[in-house]
Design an enzyme around this catalytic site. Sequence first.
Site, PDB file in Angstrom:
ATOM      1  N   ASP A  11       0.866  -1.180   0.000  1.00  0.00           N
ATOM      2  CA  ASP A  11       0.000   0.000   0.000  1.00  0.00           C
ATOM      3  C   ASP A  11       0.899   1.225   0.000  1.00  0.00           C
ATOM      4  OD1 ASP A  11      -2.251  -1.593   0.150  1.00  0.00           O
ATOM      5  OD2 ASP A  11      -2.430  -1.439   2.324  1.00  0.00           O
ATOM      6  N   ASP A 130     -13.757  -5.227  -1.908  1.00  0.00           N
ATOM      7  CA  ASP A 130     -13.616  -5.115  -0.452  1.00  0.00           C
ATOM      8  C   ASP A 130     -14.961  -5.482   0.158  1.00  0.00           C
ATOM      9  OD1 ASP A 130     -11.031  -4.185  -0.820  1.00  0.00           O
ATOM     10  OD2 ASP A 130     -11.644  -2.079  -0.815  1.00  0.00           O
TER      11      ASP A 130
END
Length: 253
Positions: A11, A130
Amino acid sequence: MLNKRVIPCLDVNNGRVVKGTSFVNLRDAGNPVELAARYYREGADELVFLDISATTEERKTMAEVVEQVSKEVFIPLCVGGGLRSIADMNTLLRAGADKVSINSAAVSDPDLISRGAEKFGRQCIVVAIDAKREGSGWQVYTHSGKKPAGLDAVEWAIKAEALGAGEILLTSIDADGKNTGYDNELNREISSRLNIPVIASGGAGSPEDLYNALDKGQADAVLAASIFHYGRYTIAEVKQYLKSKGLPVRLEN
């Protein structure tokens, strides 16, 4: 049986790798180019970069990171985070990415999946989902896990495949960053219904967790972040463990 893949996830925020819990409480984990090179040497099968700042300015930074990484690393690179158009995809693919991952934009404009697959080939298009457990199922969330989309995760995965997705990157928001194992009920529910690979994400804390996602969860690949970033395990150690449990893995670059 195809080799099972082990994929570190990086990330990236303002040009640095970070990691949080359930998408918040971010802490610094290092330089993306250095980490990518290390994971390549350790035997990673692919790398996923997610630009979690995803402003226009930062997307330029991300393209520069991808360009630098692609000179050091010779395994597939998948890049996502805030991609909203064919032009965004093109920028990152030209910078050296092999695949692009789309999430919120695919929910608001499902046809983006088809347009991307048509232009670049479906092998380039990864749809990231997600999902958060709600009642007896899972709801899709967008905008870094903050906004409920009003979509059932299983139904959305099936639709994404039909529209041209080449892979699904499936993250359990409930499990993300907690190092207590993947949501293998979710992984199995989606993997068993699709003909494209599913990458399980969210919750890796030990080699056994990765094994369970590939075995019980029926995933084709596992994504992990903090167990690698903070040196708890090397990729080679994890792959040796998976091999010892009878799973097919590639053991050297």
